[in-house]
Scaffold this motif. Sequence first.
Motif, PDB file in Angstrom:
ATOM      1  N   LEU A   6       8.379  50.884  85.221  1.00 36.21           N
ATOM      2  CA  LEU A   6       9.749  51.162  84.800  1.00 36.21           C
ATOM      3  C   LEU A   6      10.600  51.398  86.045  1.00 36.21           C
ATOM      4  O   LEU A   6      10.524  52.460  86.664  1.00 36.21           O
ATOM      5  CB  LEU A   6       9.794  52.384  83.879  1.00 36.21           C
ATOM      6  N   GLY A   7      11.358  50.414  86.442  1.00 40.26           N
ATOM      7  CA  GLY A   7      12.197  50.564  87.617  1.00 40.26           C
ATOM      8  C   GLY A   7      11.384  50.607  88.898  1.00 40.26           C
ATOM      9  O   GLY A   7      10.209  50.251  88.948  1.00 40.26           O
ATOM     10  N   LYS A   8      12.016  51.063  89.956  1.00 44.74           N
ATOM     11  CA  LYS A   8      11.371  51.095  91.258  1.00 44.74           C
ATOM     12  C   LYS A   8      10.492  52.319  91.465  1.00 44.74           C
ATOM     13  O   LYS A   8       9.549  52.288  92.246  1.00 44.74           O
ATOM     14  CB  LYS A   8      12.439  51.059  92.353  1.00 44.74           C
ATOM     15  N   SER A   9      10.787  53.395  90.765  1.00 45.86           N
ATOM     16  CA  SER A   9      10.085  54.659  91.053  1.00 45.86           C
ATOM     17  C   SER A   9       8.955  54.956  90.090  1.00 45.86           C
ATOM     18  O   SER A   9       8.007  55.670  90.446  1.00 45.86           O
ATOM     19  CB  SER A   9      11.081  55.821  91.037  1.00 45.86           C
ATOM     20  N   VAL A  10       8.990  54.453  88.877  1.00 47.44           N
ATOM     21  CA  VAL A  10       7.966  54.762  87.883  1.00 47.44           C
ATOM     22  C   VAL A  10       6.958  53.618  87.819  1.00 47.44           C
ATOM     23  O   VAL A  10       7.277  52.501  87.390  1.00 47.44           O
ATOM     24  CB  VAL A  10       8.580  55.002  86.489  1.00 47.44           C
ATOM     25  N   LYS A  11       5.728  53.869  88.268  1.00 50.94           N
ATOM     26  CA  LYS A  11       4.687  52.848  88.279  1.00 50.94           C
ATOM     27  C   LYS A  11       4.159  52.563  86.878  1.00 50.94           C
ATOM     28  O   LYS A  11       3.834  51.431  86.541  1.00 50.94           O
ATOM     29  CB  LYS A  11       3.542  53.284  89.184  1.00 50.94           C
ATOM     30  N   SER A  12       4.023  53.606  86.085  1.00 53.18           N
ATOM     31  CA  SER A  12       3.563  53.451  84.704  1.00 53.18           C
ATOM     32  C   SER A  12       3.911  54.716  83.946  1.00 53.18           C
ATOM     33  O   SER A  12       4.165  55.775  84.540  1.00 53.18           O
ATOM     34  CB  SER A  12       2.053  53.185  84.642  1.00 53.18           C
ATOM     35  N   ALA A  13       3.905  54.612  82.631  1.00 56.24           N
ATOM     36  CA  ALA A  13       4.209  55.776  81.798  1.00 56.24           C
ATOM     37  C   ALA A  13       3.514  55.623  80.454  1.00 56.24           C
ATOM     38  O   ALA A  13       3.229  54.509  80.006  1.00 56.24           O
ATOM     39  CB  ALA A  13       5.720  55.931  81.604  1.00 56.24           C
ATOM     40  N   ARG A  14       3.246  56.739  79.853  1.00 55.90           N
ATOM     41  CA  ARG A  14       2.605  56.755  78.533  1.00 55.90           C
ATOM     42  C   ARG A  14       3.177  57.920  77.746  1.00 55.90           C
ATOM     43  O   ARG A  14       3.289  59.041  78.258  1.00 55.90           O
ATOM     44  CB  ARG A  14       1.097  56.905  78.674  1.00 55.90           C
ATOM     45  N   ILE A  15       3.550  57.661  76.509  1.00 54.41           N
ATOM     46  CA  ILE A  15       3.970  58.724  75.602  1.00 54.41           C
ATOM     47  C   ILE A  15       2.928  58.841  74.500  1.00 54.41           C
ATOM     48  O   ILE A  15       2.269  57.854  74.154  1.00 54.41           O
ATOM     49  CB  ILE A  15       5.379  58.471  75.012  1.00 54.41           C
ATOM     50  N   TYR A  16       2.772  60.035  73.970  1.00 55.76           N
ATOM     51  CA  TYR A  16       1.741  60.229  72.960  1.00 55.76           C
ATOM     52  C   TYR A  16       2.105  61.380  72.031  1.00 55.76           C
ATOM     53  O   TYR A  16       2.928  62.249  72.352  1.00 55.76           O
ATOM     54  CB  TYR A  16       0.380  60.503  73.617  1.00 55.76           C
ATOM     55  N   ALA A  17       1.484  61.333  70.870  1.00 56.16           N
ATOM     56  CA  ALA A  17       1.573  62.426  69.905  1.00 56.16           C
ATOM     57  C   ALA A  17       0.146  62.867  69.585  1.00 56.16           C
ATOM     58  O   ALA A  17      -0.765  62.040  69.492  1.00 56.16           O
ATOM     59  CB  ALA A  17       2.289  61.985  68.634  1.00 56.16           C
ATOM     60  N   SER A  18      -0.034  64.171  69.434  1.00 61.55           N
ATOM     61  CA  SER A  18      -1.388  64.695  69.274  1.00 61.55           C
ATOM     62  C   SER A  18      -1.410  65.807  68.236  1.00 61.55           C
ATOM     63  O   SER A  18      -0.463  66.597  68.133  1.00 61.55           O
ATOM     64  CB  SER A  18      -1.897  65.232  70.625  1.00 61.55           C
ATOM     65  N   ILE A  34       0.543  70.636  66.605  1.00 61.63           N
ATOM     66  CA  ILE A  34       1.139  69.307  66.670  1.00 61.63           C
ATOM     67  C   ILE A  34       1.996  69.237  67.930  1.00 61.63           C
ATOM     68  O   ILE A  34       2.851  70.101  68.150  1.00 61.63           O
ATOM     69  CB  ILE A  34       2.016  69.007  65.440  1.00 61.63           C
ATOM     70  N   THR A  35       1.768  68.222  68.761  1.00 56.35           N
ATOM     71  CA  THR A  35       2.527  68.104  70.007  1.00 56.35           C
ATOM     72  C   THR A  35       2.933  66.660  70.257  1.00 56.35           C
ATOM     73  O   THR A  35       2.343  65.719  69.732  1.00 56.35           O
ATOM     74  CB  THR A  35       1.704  68.590  71.217  1.00 56.35           C
ATOM     75  N   ILE A  36       3.944  66.514  71.093  1.00 51.86           N
ATOM     76  CA  ILE A  36       4.294  65.225  71.672  1.00 51.86           C
ATOM     77  C   ILE A  36       4.279  65.404  73.177  1.00 51.86           C
ATOM     78  O   ILE A  36       4.552  66.499  73.697  1.00 51.86           O
ATOM     79  CB  ILE A  36       5.671  64.718  71.195  1.00 51.86           C
ATOM     80  N   GLY A  37       3.921  64.315  73.904  1.00 50.34           N
ATOM     81  CA  GLY A  37       3.798  64.456  75.340  1.00 50.34           C
ATOM     82  C   GLY A  37       4.076  63.163  76.067  1.00 50.34           C
ATOM     83  O   GLY A  37       4.215  62.086  75.462  1.00 50.34           O
ATOM     84  N   ALA A  38       4.153  63.277  77.391  1.00 48.14           N
ATOM     85  CA  ALA A  38       4.384  62.115  78.242  1.00 48.14           C
ATOM     86  C   ALA A  38       3.572  62.263  79.512  1.00 48.14           C
ATOM     87  O   ALA A  38       3.406  63.372  80.044  1.00 48.14           O
ATOM     88  CB  ALA A  38       5.868  61.978  78.574  1.00 48.14           C
ATOM     89  N   ASN A  39       3.034  61.116  79.979  1.00 49.95           N
ATOM     90  CA  ASN A  39       2.268  61.070  81.223  1.00 49.95           C
ATOM     91  C   ASN A  39       2.899  59.977  82.086  1.00 49.95           C
ATOM     92  O   ASN A  39       2.862  58.796  81.734  1.00 49.95           O
ATOM     93  CB  ASN A  39       0.802  60.750  80.914  1.00 49.95           C
ATOM     94  N   ILE A  40       3.502  60.390  83.202  1.00 44.67           N
ATOM     95  CA  ILE A  40       4.297  59.473  84.014  1.00 44.67           C
ATOM     96  C   ILE A  40       3.727  59.434  85.428  1.00 44.67           C
ATOM     97  O   ILE A  40       3.494  60.473  86.051  1.00 44.67           O
ATOM     98  CB  ILE A  40       5.780  59.906  84.047  1.00 44.67           C
ATOM     99  N   ASN A  41       3.517  58.227  85.949  1.00 43.89           N
ATOM    100  CA  ASN A  41       3.046  58.030  87.319  1.00 43.89           C
ATOM    101  C   ASN A  41       4.184  57.479  88.172  1.00 43.89           C
ATOM    102  O   ASN A  41       4.786  56.449  87.841  1.00 43.89           O
ATOM    103  CB  ASN A  41       1.868  57.048  87.353  1.00 43.89           C
ATOM    104  N   PHE A  42       4.446  58.189  89.286  1.00 44.33           N
ATOM    105  CA  PHE A  42       5.520  57.776  90.190  1.00 44.33           C
ATOM    106  C   PHE A  42       4.931  57.172  91.466  1.00 44.33           C
ATOM    107  O   PHE A  42       3.852  57.517  91.895  1.00 44.33           O
ATOM    108  CB  PHE A  42       6.398  58.971  90.560  1.00 44.33           C
TER     109      PHE A  42
END
Length: 1011
Positions: A945-957, A1003-1011
């Motif tokens: 995602l763009g120049k700074s974000v190598k990958s990202a993941r959103i999730y619900a648990s 119940i949660t929602i989350g995000a895992n982002i790699n820069f």
Amino acid sequence: MFCISVTSFGQTQSVRGVVTSEGEPVPGALVLIKGTQRGTVTDIDGNYSINAAAGEILVISFVGYSSKEVPVVGGQTVYDVTLDLSTSDLSEVVVVGYGSQIKKELTGAIQSVNGKDLQDMPVSSVAQKLQGRLAGVQINQTTGRPGQGMNVRIRGQLSVSGGSQPLYVVDGFPITGDINAINPDEIDDITVLKDAASTSLYGSRAANGVVLITTKKGKAGATNVNLNVFTGFQEVPEKGRLEMMNAEEFAQFKKEYYEDAKLPVPEAFQNPSQYRDKNNDWYDAVLQNAPISSYNLTLTSNKERVNTAVIAGVFDQKGVVINTDYRRFSMRMNTDYAVSDKVNIGVNVAPNYVVDNTPRSDGDRGTGILFNALHTWPVMPIYDEAGELTYFNRFPANTGNIFAYPNWVRSAQEITNETKVINLLANTYAEWKPIKGLSLKSTFNAEIRNSNYFFFNPSTATAQINVAIPTVAVSIRDENQDFTWLNENIATYDKKINDHSFQLLAGFSNQQFRRDRTRVQADTYADDRLPTIQGALNINRGGTISGVEEWTLTSIFSRATYNYKGKYLFTASVRGDGSSRFGSDNRWGVFPSTSLGWVLSDEEFMKTSSTISFTKLRASYGITGNNNIGNYTQYALVNNTINVAFGNTVTPGAAITSLNNSNLGWETTAQFDIGLDLGLWDDRVSFVYDFYTKNTTNLLYAVQIPQEAGFTNFNDNIGEIKFWGHEFSINAIPVAGAFRWNVNANISFNRNEVISLADGIDRVYGNQHITQVGKPFGQFYGMKKLGNYANAEDLANSPKIPGRSTVGSIKLADINGDGVITYGGDRDDRTIIGNPFPDFVYGIVNNFTYKNWDASITASGSQGNQLYMRHLYSTANLDGVFNMVRKAKDRFRSPENPGEGIFGTTVGGGNVTGVERDWNNSNFVWDASYFTIRNITVGYSFKKLGKSVKSARIYASGQNMWVFTKYWGGSNPEVSMQSDGQGDGGNLSPGVDLSAYPVPRTITIGANINF
């Protein structure tokens, strides 16, 4: 996508390619130059690029696939690689005691879990994340208190008084506490050592198994920044709660109680319908929906000679009981520096700060707020007419109310029960490799823990019943300062001669622990707003303590491993421990082990099989120890708080309170294990089986002695317990391709039997339990219920309790056949009435992927275990002095209306009902088998995602989504606690339900982002 470029011995060139499997790209695969730290990972489309020289070898690997090696040749720049599916990468390096081994060459019973497999679970402790994942490892959440309540038992191991928790080793440092305070996001992988061959190098502390935790390091690749966050809410589902009578039902019960006894019905209960829609649910009133959140930032770097990982985390969990919260602030920095090709140094520093506040929620009647709220009359108001919380509730005595109740909501809100902990784990090492194959490593580890506990019970609230408000305000301050250091010095030599591979390890270590404790209890405050020590009128001498505890452990150890062609495997080890905890004549213990392995699939006669891809047989035998008996038990202890009167003068004095035992020694466990590792269809299916048998001898126990000695007991080594069991686990990929399904399942059968106790002693009693020679440990003990006396004829023709049995009352078994029912004494009719240990435990993990989508479902269960529903002595008190379980509506009322048979008559008062209530009997014991959906997670991954974000993941648990059980005594069939709510009952008294803190659904929602 990222890479590290370092000039090799030859001319490097840029090589690239695509990593695929089953026609689909494999993102995140590791591409490494063999024998170096130079590497990269594939992007979302499986592409990679790396600098390599001709003659070097690319090693491509990814979890769930077999690794591949590709030689680099001059002039070729594109290397596309196809990975084969595999549930077991035999070349994987697994952490073991004081080192690591290739998975294929392991000869012990060892299981490992990668930290990536434990993501997305909204819990505070890593132990919660491991539930259901490991064969032979039973993990129960005995209470839902945030940050607490995890009971880990490996292969059913237990002791009379030596505990059952395994030894936790974090980055090589055996810590003195548990792992609740460790941020799960810091963990790279976890290895569980189960058999004695694997654990014996930890000697005197390894009888209960060993859990090795490795924290994150910088990995091959450029600097990487990862942000992992989640937020959500928790709730206590209505389904599964103990069903109590509402106000109208309770009033109806009271009306019937007086009618059956042919007594006037009190005015308050003459018209039960007046309470319709006016129910006061005290239990629900102390519960709340609560938020939970976690924020973790990870920085990893592996450049040139420096390897660094920094992890910072904040975890904030409000409890589902009001005024409960758990907060953890953590940081870890792991740094390794290659000074030269022969010298490496490293420093790991991990501080954390925990704030835990839980206002006396768990415990027995009059101790735990939840139990108190559960059985408080629902006709008593929570709020007064002005909408304010009441202070005190009491119905007239002629209604049968013999207790007065404070307001439990006010108690939960106003009582402070807070612990603040500052913890620092630190270790540093220096490693020198003077010649090829030889490593000399010295480490220094330290753990500093400062715990400050503050309890304040103001005059306006209390956790006790029948205590008038205002009450006496009480404060407790308890400060513990712990310091542990460990120095280890290890030499390791690896050598390979043709097809023969050797490794020799030798080392010695010294560890010391010291605790300084100060506890001050004070009471009677002029102002609740100023709960300082000097603000109290009285200092309670009996509750005030100042003391120091210390122990030391000195050890030497050695291990030798050998294999021929990687298929004939041998390991032998020995450790000697000297502990200050034991008597001066018996301080040293020696703990040897040996293990063998044979990789049958490498034999020529097996290579023709198209089905079997891997087969290994393992066998091991070894001895481990247990020194978990506390400090100074080998000495004659002195109590210096005893006063002595000389005439009219009282003088402080001291007296010996226990006998010394200079021969007090190790509790030892000898264990034999045989196992089979099997891979089928190119390891697409892998299967592991283990059978073990072990004997624990020289049990540590305070043996009762004759009163003529002037003391009540004597600490000694006694008896023997036998354990045995079977463990099965399977890992498979049923479906592959664009849609992939991976499943891991396990099941374990653990048994134990008491072979002997002390001379002249064939049984030891717990609270509602007995540990008896020839029987399993910690069995429920009491009277066996046969039903209720159905009518006058049944009463006349059956054994009974003189003067107490009547038509409709509880009917108990005459075990000794003397015609009279007797509780205790020489004519005792008590017997074993149940078993808290399961027939088997099991777990299953399903992982699914489809393109950018992923999902996982984790579940676990237990079959055949029972719980002792201790709260029934209040919640089914047939005298009606407390609120009652709804099932009591269907009690025995007459021969024509016998009810469903669970509860007897109310006629006759305490002389009749007291038997059912006060005599431990099988009516308290109920099946608690369960199957729990531990976690469900659904995620979606994004490309760059763009120049700074190598990958990202959103999730619900979702955590603890559903519990399937027939147990009706409460929402948690894993519960186990002691009457003060401060523990799980221990090994002698497990499986007691006193209505502990509920385990919430999260119940949660989350995000895992790699820069």
